[in-house]
Design a protein around this motif. Structure first.
Motif, PDB file in Angstrom:
ATOM      1  N   ALA A  11       0.834  -1.201   0.000  1.00  0.00           N
ATOM      2  CA  ALA A  11       0.000   0.000   0.000  1.00  0.00           C
ATOM      3  C   ALA A  11       0.871   1.254   0.000  1.00  0.00           C
ATOM      4  O   ALA A  11       0.573   2.230  -0.704  1.00  0.00           O
ATOM      5  CB  ALA A  11      -0.930  -0.005   1.208  1.00  0.00           C
ATOM      6  N   LEU A  12       1.963   1.220   0.759  1.00  0.00           N
ATOM      7  CA  LEU A  12       2.880   2.362   0.800  1.00  0.00           C
ATOM      8  C   LEU A  12       3.531   2.575  -0.560  1.00  0.00           C
ATOM      9  O   LEU A  12       3.624   3.715  -1.035  1.00  0.00           O
ATOM     10  CB  LEU A  12       3.951   2.158   1.868  1.00  0.00           C
ATOM     11  N   ASP A  15       1.083   4.183  -2.787  1.00  0.00           N
ATOM     12  CA  ASP A  15       0.891   5.561  -2.343  1.00  0.00           C
ATOM     13  C   ASP A  15       2.060   6.443  -2.777  1.00  0.00           C
ATOM     14  O   ASP A  15       1.872   7.578  -3.225  1.00  0.00           O
ATOM     15  CB  ASP A  15       0.739   5.599  -0.824  1.00  0.00           C
ATOM     16  N   GLN A  18       1.765   6.995  -6.576  1.00  0.00           N
ATOM     17  CA  GLN A  18       0.683   7.933  -6.879  1.00  0.00           C
ATOM     18  C   GLN A  18       1.077   9.362  -6.491  1.00  0.00           C
ATOM     19  O   GLN A  18       0.839  10.308  -7.235  1.00  0.00           O
ATOM     20  CB  GLN A  18      -0.605   7.526  -6.151  1.00  0.00           C
ATOM     21  N   THR A  19       1.699   9.497  -5.334  1.00  0.00           N
ATOM     22  CA  THR A  19       2.132  10.820  -4.879  1.00  0.00           C
ATOM     23  C   THR A  19       3.197  11.379  -5.803  1.00  0.00           C
ATOM     24  O   THR A  19       3.186  12.574  -6.129  1.00  0.00           O
ATOM     25  CB  THR A  19       2.664  10.752  -3.425  1.00  0.00           C
ATOM     26  N   ARG A  38       1.501  17.668   0.171  1.00  0.00           N
ATOM     27  CA  ARG A  38       1.382  16.249  -0.190  1.00  0.00           C
ATOM     28  C   ARG A  38       2.622  15.457   0.191  1.00  0.00           C
ATOM     29  O   ARG A  38       2.534  14.305   0.617  1.00  0.00           O
ATOM     30  CB  ARG A  38       1.103  16.099  -1.680  1.00  0.00           C
ATOM     31  N   LEU A  42       2.987  12.283   2.729  1.00  0.00           N
ATOM     32  CA  LEU A  42       3.651  11.036   2.346  1.00  0.00           C
ATOM     33  C   LEU A  42       4.730  10.655   3.358  1.00  0.00           C
ATOM     34  O   LEU A  42       4.816   9.496   3.765  1.00  0.00           O
ATOM     35  CB  LEU A  42       4.271  11.170   0.950  1.00  0.00           C
ATOM     36  N   LYS A  45       3.283   9.020   6.321  1.00  0.00           N
ATOM     37  CA  LYS A  45       2.924   7.617   6.085  1.00  0.00           C
ATOM     38  C   LYS A  45       4.162   6.719   6.138  1.00  0.00           C
ATOM     39  O   LYS A  45       4.110   5.607   6.665  1.00  0.00           O
ATOM     40  CB  LYS A  45       2.229   7.475   4.731  1.00  0.00           C
TER      41      LYS A  45
END
Length: 115
Positions: A11-12, A15, A18-19, A38, A42, A45
């Motif tokens: 998932a990271l 992410d 996408q970021t 953003r 990130l 996370k």
């Protein structure tokens, strides 16, 4: 320190990817404020899964992770290793510049359009 699960790491990685693409778009739009927001989200996370600490020190071996996670962690290490003029704080912008330049898609597709 508990190890993040495979699902958390997958998932990271998604992410981060996408970021990265949204940051490239924001770079083209020259929207630094949104980029910083953003990127800070990130980094939070990445810290939540214990890959970095609150000082942005990398706590793991970047090579043990998927491509974009590895590139981000290497960018953090490189940014921290650079000599700082007048003991400036490490900023998100400095890390972002290194990270974007490490991304091949940014270098070949987007950077030439900026000039």
């Amino acid at each position: 320190m508990t190890q993040p699960s495979i699902e958390q790491l997958q998932a990271l990685e998604a992410d981060i990817e996408q970021t990265l693409y949204s940051l490239i778009d924001l770079e083209l739009e020259e929207n630094s404020l949104e980029m910083n927001t953003r990127f800070a989200q990130l980094l939070a996370k990445v810290q939540a899964v214990q890959l970095i600490d609150y000082k942005l020190d990398v706590l793991v071996d970047p090579q043990a992770f998927a491509t974009e996670t590895c590139t981000l962690l290497q960018s953090l290490i490189e940014a921290k290793a650079r000599p700082q003029k007048r003991q400036r704080l490490l900023t998100h912008r400095m890390i972002l510049k290194i990270w974007l330049r490490k991304n091949q898609r940014f270098m070949t597709e987007f950077l030439p359009q900026m000039f």
